[in-house]
Structures are given as structure tokens and as C-alpha cells.
Design a protein around this motif. Structure first.
Motif, PDB file in Angstrom:
ATOM      1  N   GLY A 141      17.642  35.408  19.065  1.00 33.57           N
ATOM      2  CA  GLY A 141      16.607  35.404  17.615  1.00 33.57           C
ATOM      3  C   GLY A 141      15.134  34.741  17.510  1.00 33.57           C
ATOM      4  O   GLY A 141      14.520  35.341  16.545  1.00 33.57           O
ATOM      5  N   SER A 144      13.463  37.926  18.794  1.00 31.52           N
ATOM      6  CA  SER A 144      13.627  39.365  18.024  1.00 31.52           C
ATOM      7  C   SER A 144      12.328  38.983  17.075  1.00 31.52           C
ATOM      8  O   SER A 144      11.837  40.172  16.337  1.00 31.52           O
ATOM      9  CB  SER A 144      14.767  39.254  17.361  1.00 31.52           C
ATOM     10  N   THR A 145      12.087  37.900  16.655  1.00 30.39           N
ATOM     11  CA  THR A 145      10.742  37.396  15.773  1.00 30.39           C
ATOM     12  C   THR A 145       9.713  37.788  16.214  1.00 30.39           C
ATOM     13  O   THR A 145       8.826  38.203  15.173  1.00 30.39           O
ATOM     14  CB  THR A 145      11.266  35.743  14.860  1.00 30.39           C
ATOM     15  N   SER A 148       8.835  40.922  14.317  1.00 30.56           N
ATOM     16  CA  SER A 148       8.406  41.095  12.913  1.00 30.56           C
ATOM     17  C   SER A 148       7.271  40.750  12.430  1.00 30.56           C
ATOM     18  O   SER A 148       5.860  40.848  11.968  1.00 30.56           O
ATOM     19  CB  SER A 148       8.842  40.501  12.190  1.00 30.56           C
ATOM     20  N   THR A 351      10.862  40.475   6.310  1.00 29.74           N
ATOM     21  CA  THR A 351      12.139  40.820   7.599  1.00 29.74           C
ATOM     22  C   THR A 351      12.593  39.658   8.283  1.00 29.74           C
ATOM     23  O   THR A 351      13.525  39.338   9.060  1.00 29.74           O
ATOM     24  CB  THR A 351      11.761  42.058   8.719  1.00 29.74           C
ATOM     25  N   LYS A 355      15.365  37.381   9.022  1.00 29.42           N
ATOM     26  CA  LYS A 355      16.395  37.641  10.613  1.00 29.42           C
ATOM     27  C   LYS A 355      16.973  36.507  10.258  1.00 29.42           C
ATOM     28  O   LYS A 355      18.346  35.866  11.125  1.00 29.42           O
ATOM     29  CB  LYS A 355      15.390  38.513  11.673  1.00 29.42           C
ATOM     30  N   GLY A 359      20.577  35.397   9.919  1.00 27.64           N
ATOM     31  CA  GLY A 359      21.424  34.972  11.390  1.00 27.64           C
ATOM     32  C   GLY A 359      22.116  33.399  11.095  1.00 27.64           C
ATOM     33  O   GLY A 359      23.243  33.499  11.405  1.00 27.64           O
ATOM     34  N   GLY A 408      16.555  42.630   7.272  1.00 24.05           N
ATOM     35  CA  GLY A 408      16.747  41.950   8.458  1.00 24.05           C
ATOM     36  C   GLY A 408      18.045  41.805   8.952  1.00 24.05           C
ATOM     37  O   GLY A 408      18.619  40.895   9.492  1.00 24.05           O
ATOM     38  N   TRP A 410      19.729  43.207  10.752  1.00 21.84           N
ATOM     39  CA  TRP A 410      19.885  43.428  11.886  1.00 21.84           C
ATOM     40  C   TRP A 410      19.804  42.550  12.771  1.00 21.84           C
ATOM     41  O   TRP A 410      20.688  42.430  13.352  1.00 21.84           O
ATOM     42  CB  TRP A 410      18.205  44.189  12.608  1.00 21.84           C
ATOM     43  N   SER A 411      19.790  41.630  12.222  1.00 21.74           N
ATOM     44  CA  SER A 411      20.082  39.893  12.995  1.00 21.74           C
ATOM     45  C   SER A 411      21.444  39.982  13.545  1.00 21.74           C
ATOM     46  O   SER A 411      22.522  39.219  13.987  1.00 21.74           O
ATOM     47  CB  SER A 411      19.186  38.834  12.203  1.00 21.74           C
TER      48      SER A 411
END
Length: 507
Positions: A141, A144-145, A148, A351, A355, A359, A408, A410-411
Motif C-alpha cells: 500500500g 503504490s501511493t 499517485s 487517488t 487507495k 484498502g 483508488g 485499484w487497491s
């Protein structure tokens, strides 16, 4: 190579930091390509649909080539791939500054930069998973930010650089910044055990010696002695004969040894190796057949089939706003003095918030991740329908924030895939879904651009985008209705190792 148990900390946190900055540096410009899109429209004078291919390729080619990226990281390791990909991203951005036409950008920015980003994404996720087990969700997590945050910062940065140095200077500077990926990649130390056993033999080394045609078995000492004695006796006998008889005997011995011993051995070994190659080819063919059989089984799952359609339609309709929102504002004749923050920056920061928030919600037992994902799709479709009615910066900013937050989702997509097909088939199913997600990313912006070229307005384009996302959401919702569970229970048994999605909340 034998890996130690994931330490869930230690050098792993360094891996998280460098992976975060790697995604920040490589995805910052491609995700914020909407700022460059306006400049390319003015510089080359091409249609919006044709120009949109540059950004869509940069964001979609990495997903389309995900199987190739996985093979590269598995074969060479995360560190070499990250360093090589850093050169690709930086070189592609710098080459784009010298682009004479839009077709050159398809290669330099769309394919080179896009493929480099795909390789870097696979490398960062792989090395992070090696270092984390219990905290893997948190680590993934956090990294992945990075993309963004990169979108948020690069949108404003590229606009400022264009004002100061022009489009070419902006691309050169952004490409130079991407060279910092090399430093990040050099810190991706592979997780190896200190007392690693000898390297495992390659596939060729594992082949038994009997299958090699030209392999000769080493002779023992007794065999060598007997050969020497025999040669001495033969030589003595031959020396007592006339010269012409010596020559005939020697020639006869040579011919007989070739024709009897070596010829039979050669034929035998050729047959053995041919049989081995046939068995190897048969085994490979069986693997391909098993792969396609598993794929067919996956698509027999109604929820997976609907999920496949939903992700394709979502990316066709939901991705274009991040690329075209700046041009939407310019087409609406919004004064640039009213811009307090680039719309793409708003999408990027929201975004990241989406996420993390989605999440966290997915971790609650009372939350059904599939219904949560469907809700984000339906809300995204409604927001896309509202874009044609936004005529001010404030309304476009609000819609950009909503779309960014919903993107977001996608998470939670891996959660949905796992619940749908089961953990054993996650890799296979996720690879298929990501391929079609990349296809949607590649097709979405050009389709919206073609609608504008055809109608000279974005209204019809975003009605089409909203319809695609809503259609995918409703199809997924219908496939997940509880009535399908009753039908499934009454039908024939599922093949082994397949899973049926349980719609009820996993409390």
C-alpha cells in the motif's frame, strides 16, 4: 538461489522507500501526461484522438506486457531490471524532447517509457513481496501511493517547467530526474541466504549424460592398462610383418572400429536423445493445454467473466479524465487565473486517499469487497455523466476529486479477484485481467478524442465513457446476485480447484 524468511522489517523498509520513489519518478510524468497533451496538440496540430495515443500507450503498454515483465524480473532479478528500466524511462523522456512528429512520440514516450514503467512496477512489487510477509499489505500500500503522489507533484512541476523552459526543456529535465531511479534500483538488494547451497544446475545440466551424443565415459585404470597392453601386442605383431600388410591391417582395424563400435553407439545415442526431445516437447505442449483448460474453467465462473468485462469497460471509460481533464477545462473556456491547482493534481492526491481508504474498508469483515467495488464503478459512471454539466473550475475540481478517489479502487481489485477465483488461481486470473486493463487504458483516451474530433465537443465522449463504466458495474452486480448461488448449487459439481464467489459478507 535460496531466499531467507521475509524479515518484515530491517532492510525491507529501505526497499519500501526506494520502491516508493521509483514509482514516484517513473509514473509521475506518464500519469500527468495531460499537461503535455495540451502542448503536443499545439506543437504538432494533430487531432485529439491521434495525440491521445501517446499517453494511452505510456500507461497501457506496461500492463499489456506484464507477462514479459514478470519473466524478465524472474530471470534477471529486481535490481538489474530496475537499473536497466531506469535508463529506458530517462532515455525515452529525453528522446521525446527531440520528437519531430507525433509518430516519433508513439515510440519514444508511448512504448519506451511505458515498457520501462511496466518493468519497474513489476520489480518494485516483487522485491517488496520478498522482504515482507505479515506486513505485506502495508508495504504494498505504501509503495503504490508513490505513483499517485507523483501524479500530484508532476502535474504542477511539468506545467511550471513548460512555462520556464518550454516543452523540450521540460522533457529533458524530467528525464534527468528519472535517472535517480538508478540510485533507487542499486539499493534493491536481493534477499539471499548467507549459506546458500551451490547453484542449481540449469536445465541442460540436468539432462542425463546418456542423452548426450558426443559424451564419452571416462575409462578406469584397469581399462586403460588393458588397452595399452593390447596396443603393445598388436604393435609388436604388426612390426614383424611386411609393410604392405601392416598398412592393410591398420586400415582394417580403423574401419572395423568405426563401423562396429562407434557407429552403433552413435545410433543408439541419437535414438535416446530423440526420445528425450519428444518427451520434453510433449510435456511442454501439455503445460500449454493445461493453461488453456484452466483459462476456460475461469471463464465458466460467471463473476469472473463479468469482472473481466467490467475492468475492460472501466478502463475504457474511467481512465480518459486523468489524461483529458485539462483539455476539458480549456474547451469550457475556463480562465487560467481561476486555476488554484491543476485538475490532474487533484485527481492524483485523491487517488492516493482513495487507495488507502478503500484498502482499509476492505479489511473489515463486515464489508463485502465485491459490492464495494461495484459501488465505486456505479459512482464513477454517474460522475462521468456529470462532467458535461460542469462549466466552472470549482465543479470540475470537485468532480476530479471524486473521480480520483473512486479510481483508488485499484487497491481492492486483488481482494475481489482472490474472492472470485481463489488464492490458487489468483496469479493466472490476475494476469488475464491486467492484460485487458492495459487494453482498456490504451483504447480509452483515443476513443474519447475521436468523439471530440467527430462532434467538436466532449459531451458525447463522456456520455459514452459513463455508459461503459455503468454497463460494466451493472453486469458485475447482476452476476453477483444471490440467486446465482442457488443456481450454482443445483448445477453439476465444479471442476477441482475452482471457486464460486460467495456473495454474502464474510463475517
Amino acid at each position: 538461489m535460496v531466499f531467507r524468511k521475509p524479515p518484515d522489517g530491517g532492510w525491507g523498509w529501505v526497499i519500501v522507500v526506494v520502491s516508493f520513489f521509483t514509482q514516484f519518478l517513473c509514473y509521475g510524468s506518464p500519469l500527468a501526461v495531460g499537461v503535455l497533451y495540451l502542448e503536443w496538440l499545439d506543437a504538432f496540430g494533430e487531432g485529439k484522438g491521434k495525440t491521445a495515443w501517446v499517453g494511452s500507450l505510456a500507461n497501457g503498454i506496461g500492463l499489456l506486457a506484464s507477462p514479459v515483465c514478470s519473466i524478465c524480473v524472474s530471470s534477471f532479478g529486481a535490481r538489474p531490471v530496475a537499473i536497466f528500466s531506469g535508463f529506458m524511462v530517462a532515455g525515452g523522456l529525453m528522446m521525446s524532447s527531440f520528437a519531430p512528429n507525433i509518430y516519433f512520440l508513439y515510440i519514444s514516450y508511448g512504448i519506451v517509457v511505458g515498457l520501462g514503467c511496466g518493468l519497474l512496477y513489476t520489480a518494485t512489487v516483487t522485491i517488496t513481496c520478498h522482504y515482507f510477509d505479515k506486513r505485506r499489505g502495508l508495504a504494498l500500500g505504501l509503495i503504490s501511493t508513490g505513483s499517485s503522489v507523483g501524479l500530484f507533484i508532476y502535474a504542477a512541476l511539468q506545467r511550471e517547467l513548460i512555462d520556464l523552459y518550454g516543452l523540450d526543456g521540460c522533457l529533458l529535465i524530467v528525464g534527468a530526474l528519472s535517472l535517480n531511479i538508478l540510485a533507487c534500483g542499486s539499493l534493491m538488494r536481493p534477499l539471499e541466504s548467507s549459506d546458500s547451497p551451490p547453484p542449481e544446475k540449469t536445465c541442460v545440466d540436468k539432462v542425463p549424460d546418456q542423452y548426450f551424443v558426443y559424451h564419452e565415459k571416462e575409462k578406469t585404470v584397469e581399462e586403460n592398462i588393458s588397452i595399452l597392453e593390447k596396443s603393445y601386442v598388436d604393435e609388436k605383431c604388426v612390426n614383424n610383418m611386411p609393410d604392405y600388410k601392416q598398412d592393410s591391417i591398420l586400415n582394417k582395424n580403423v574401419l572395423s572400429s568405426i563401423n562396429v563400435n562407434e557407429k552403433d553407439t552413435y545410433k543408439k545415442k541419437v535414438v535416446e536423445q530423440t526420445n528425450f526431445c519428444k518427451q520434453l516437447a510433449k510435456r511442454k505442449w501439455q503445460l500449454y493445454l493445461n493453461y488453456w483448460e484452466e483459462t476456460v474453467v475461469l471463464f465458466k465462473n460467471k463473476v469472473f467473466s463479468a469482472l473481466f468485462v467490467a475492468i475492460l469497460l472501466f478502463d475504457i471509460g474511467g481512465f480518459p479524465p486523468s489524461l483529458l481533464m485539462e483539455d476539458v477545462a480549456r474547451s469550457a473556456n475556463i480562465n487560467e487565473d481561476d486555476y488554484h491547482m491543476p485538475l490532474i493534481s487533484i485527481i492524483g492526491i485523491m487517488t492516493a486517499v482513495g487507495k488507502l481508504t478503500l484498502g482499509i474498508l476492505a479489511d473489515f469483515k463486515w464489508v463485502n469487497t465485491l459490492y464495494l467495488y461495484v459501488t465505486t464503478l456505479l459512482m464513477t459512471g454517474v460522475a462521468l455523466f456529470a462532467i458535461p454539466f460542469a462549466k466552472s473550475y470549482l465543479t470540475l475540481a470537485v468532480l476530479s476529486g471524486i473521480l480520483g478517489f473512486l479510481t483508488g479502487n485499484w487497491s481492492i481489485f486483488p481482494y475481489v479477484t482472490t474472492k472470485t477465483v481463489g488464492i490458487e488461481k489468483l496469479t493466472h486470473a490476475y494476469g488475464i485481467l491486467m492484460f485487458f486493463a492495459g487494453l482498456g487504458n490504451s483504447l480509452g483516451p483515443p476513443i474519447v478524442g475521436w468523439f471530440y474530433d467527430w462532434t467538436q465537443e466532449y459531451d458525447t465522449a463522456f456520455y459514452f465513457s459513463g455508459f461503459c463504466v455503468l454497463l460494466g458495474g451493472f453486469l458485475l452486480l447482476l452476476a453477483a446476485l444471490p440467486c446465482w448461488n442457488a443456481c450454482t448449487n443445483q448445477s453439476s459439481k465444479l471442476p477441482p480447484n475452482t471457486y464460486s464467489y460467495k456473495v454474502a459478507s464474510s463475517a
